[in-house]
Scaffold this motif. Structure first.
Motif, PDB file in Angstrom:
ATOM      1  N   TYR A  34       0.799  -1.227   0.000  1.00  0.00           N
ATOM      2  CA  TYR A  34       0.000   0.000   0.000  1.00  0.00           C
ATOM      3  C   TYR A  34       0.833   1.281   0.000  1.00  0.00           C
ATOM      4  O   TYR A  34       0.325   2.335  -0.336  1.00  0.00           O
ATOM      5  N   ARG A  37       3.619   0.039  -3.313  1.00  0.00           N
ATOM      6  CA  ARG A  37       2.800  -0.368  -4.478  1.00  0.00           C
ATOM      7  C   ARG A  37       3.506  -1.347  -5.419  1.00  0.00           C
ATOM      8  O   ARG A  37       3.573  -1.119  -6.644  1.00  0.00           O
ATOM      9  N   HIS A  39       4.100  -4.790  -7.609  1.00  0.00           N
ATOM     10  CA  HIS A  39       3.224  -5.632  -8.412  1.00  0.00           C
ATOM     11  C   HIS A  39       3.688  -7.081  -8.424  1.00  0.00           C
ATOM     12  O   HIS A  39       3.122  -7.914  -9.117  1.00  0.00           O
ATOM     13  N   SER A  63      -3.984  -7.542 -10.589  1.00  0.00           N
ATOM     14  CA  SER A  63      -4.893  -6.388 -10.631  1.00  0.00           C
ATOM     15  C   SER A  63      -6.173  -6.741 -11.381  1.00  0.00           C
ATOM     16  O   SER A  63      -6.275  -7.804 -11.976  1.00  0.00           O
ATOM     17  N   LEU A 137      -6.973   1.474  -5.439  1.00  0.00           N
ATOM     18  CA  LEU A 137      -5.537   1.396  -5.757  1.00  0.00           C
ATOM     19  C   LEU A 137      -5.274   1.700  -7.227  1.00  0.00           C
ATOM     20  O   LEU A 137      -4.355   2.439  -7.574  1.00  0.00           O
ATOM     21  N   GLU A 141      -3.304   4.823  -9.090  1.00  0.00           N
ATOM     22  CA  GLU A 141      -2.176   4.574  -9.977  1.00  0.00           C
ATOM     23  C   GLU A 141      -2.389   5.232 -11.340  1.00  0.00           C
ATOM     24  O   GLU A 141      -1.506   5.887 -11.879  1.00  0.00           O
TER      25      GLU A 141
END
Ligand code: SAH
Length: 340
Positions: A34, A37, A39, A63, A137, A141
Motif C-alpha cells: 500500500y 505499491r 506488483h 490487478s 488502488l 495509480e
C-alpha cells in the motif's frame, strides 16, 4: 485463488503465524502493497525467499483490468473487468478538498429502486474484498494522485455485502493500508435496518448516508421496494437511535424526481420527518437515464424545495454535478458496455 488485497492486517498476521513465520511480516507486506505499491512479491526485500514462495502459492496479487475510462475536467469514470468477465464501475471526483472515489460493492443490485440504472440487472454476486480495494488502488495509480475520500455509492447495496464491506473499510482505513480517515469514508444504503444497527456498534467513525428519496411511506413504497420491508416509520426511529449512539451526523440523499417527490408539500413533509435530527440533506438533481418514466425536476422546483428545507432549519445542499457528459449516472457505463 485467494487474493492478497482481501486480507486485513490482522488476517495477514494470522496467515504468517499459520505458516510458521513471524507476525511482523504483515506490517512489512502491508507497506510493500500500500505504500510502495509493488506488483510482484519478488520486489519484497525484507522477507525471506522461502516465505515469499509460500505466499505466492497462497495469495495472488493480480490487478483488475481497466477496460474503459471516460475523462472530463473534474471527473474520471472507470469500467473494470473482474476475473470472471463481469464489469463494475468506479468514479473519481476532484473536489477542492481532495480526490474522492465512488466504489461499487456488488455486480448488479437486488434492491430494485425504480429510478436506478444499477438495479436493472439483478445481483449476480457480491464483490470480493480485494475487488473493492483494487478499485481505489488502480485509480490512484492511473490518476497519479492520492485518493483522500471514499464513498460506497457505486453499483450495489453495500449493506447487502456487509462482511466484505467492513473488511474493505478496515483495509483502506488502516494507517498502514491506504490510511483514508474514517471521517472521509461514507457508506450509502437504501436503509437495511439490521445492518444500520450493526454498523452503529463498530468502533470506527465512518459516515452513514441514507438514500431517502421520499418524505412518506406511500411515495417511498412506489419507488423503493425495500421500503416494504423497512418502512420509514421504522427506519427513522432507528436512525435517531443511530445518531444518539454514535454522536455522528448522518446524510440523507434525496433525488428530485419531477412530479413524484419534488412538490412543496413533499419538502414540508420531509422537514417534519427529520426535524431535530443531527443530519443534512443532499438534494440530487436526477441524472436522466434510458428510463423514461422519470424526469429531472426543473431548476425552479429544485430551488423551491431547497428554500423550504432551509426555512425549516434543515441543513441542506444541492449536490454538485459531475460527469454529465460522460454517463456518470449510477450504472450507466456498465449498461452501455453490456447493453442491458
Ligand atoms: N445502494 C446504495 C448505494 C448505491 S446508489 C444506496 O441505495 O444508497 C447511490 C446513490 O445514487 C443512491 O442515493 C441512489 O439512489 C442514487 N441514484 C441512483 N440512480 C440515480 C440517478 N439516475 N441519478 C441520481 N442519483 C441516482
Amino acid at each position: 485463488m485467494k487474493h492478497i488485497y482481501g486480507l486485513t492486517l490482522e488476517e495477514m498476521e494470522e496467515y504468517f503465524l499459520s505458516i510458521g513465520s513471524r507476525k511482523f511480516h504483515a506490517q512489512q507486506l502491508f507497506s510493500w502493497l500500500y505504500e510502495k505499491r509493488i506488483h510482484s512479491y519478488s520486489d519484497v526485500t525484507n522477507i525471506k525467499k522461502e516465505i515469499l514462495a509460500q505466499l505466492e502459492k497462497d495469495y495472488c496479487l493480480e490487478s483488475l483490468k481497466i477496460v474503459r475510462v471516460e475523462r472530463d475536467v473534474d471527473v474520471c469514470k472507470y469500467l473494470f473487468e473482474l476475473f470472471d468477465g463481469e464489469h463494475v464501475e468506479a468514479v473519481l471526483m476532484k473536489h477542492d478538498y481532495g480526490n474522492s472515489v465512488c466504489v461499487s460493492s456488488q455486480v448488479g443490485c437486488n434492491m430494485g429502486c425504480a429510478f436506478c440504472e444499477s438495479g436493472r440487472r439483478r445481483r449476480v454476486r457480491n464483490l470480493e474484498i480485494y475487488e473493492m480495494v483494487l478499485q481505489i488502488l488502480m485509480i490512484e495509480e492511473d490518476f497519479g494522485q492520492r485518493v483522500s475520500h471514499v464513498v460506497v455509492m457505486g453499483i450495489g447495496e453495500p449493506f447487502d455485502n456487509y462482511d466484505h464491506l467492513i473488511s474493505f473499510l478496515k483495509i483502506i482505513n488502516h494507517p498502514k493500508g491506504l490510511a483514508i480517515g474514517a471521517r472521509h469514508i461514507t457508506v450509502s444504503t437504501c436503509g437495511i435496518i439490521p445492518k444500520i444497527e450493526e454498523f452503529s456498534k463498530l468502533e470506527f467513525q465512518f459516515n452513514l448516508a441514507i438514500s431517502l428519496h421520499a418524505p412518506n411511506d406511500s411515495i417511498r413504497d412506489q419507488i423503493m421496494p425495500i421500503n416494504k420491508v423497512y418502512p420509514l416509520k421504522k427506519l427513522i426511529p432507528v436512525l435517531r437511535q443511530y445518531i444518539e449512539k454514535t454522536n455522528r451526523r448522518i446524510t440523507f440523499e434525496y433525488i428530485l424526481l419531477a412530479g413524484i417527490n419534488d412538490s412543496s408539500d413533499c419538502a414540508l413533509e420531509l422537514s417534519k420527518l427529520i426535524q431535530g435530527m443531527n443530519c443534512y440533506v443532499n438534494l440530487i438533481p436526477y441524472n436522466e437515464t434510458n428510463n423514461f418514466e422519470f424526469k429531472r425536476s426543473s431548476t425552479i422546483q429544485i430551488m423551491r424545495f431547497y428554500d423550504i428545507l432551509k426555512k425549516n432549519k434543515i441543513n441542506v445542499t444541492i449536490r454538485k454535478e459531475f460527469g454529465g457528459n460522460i454517463s456518470a449516472a449510477c450504472g450507466q457505463l456498465r449498461s452501455k458496455k453490456e447493453d442491458v
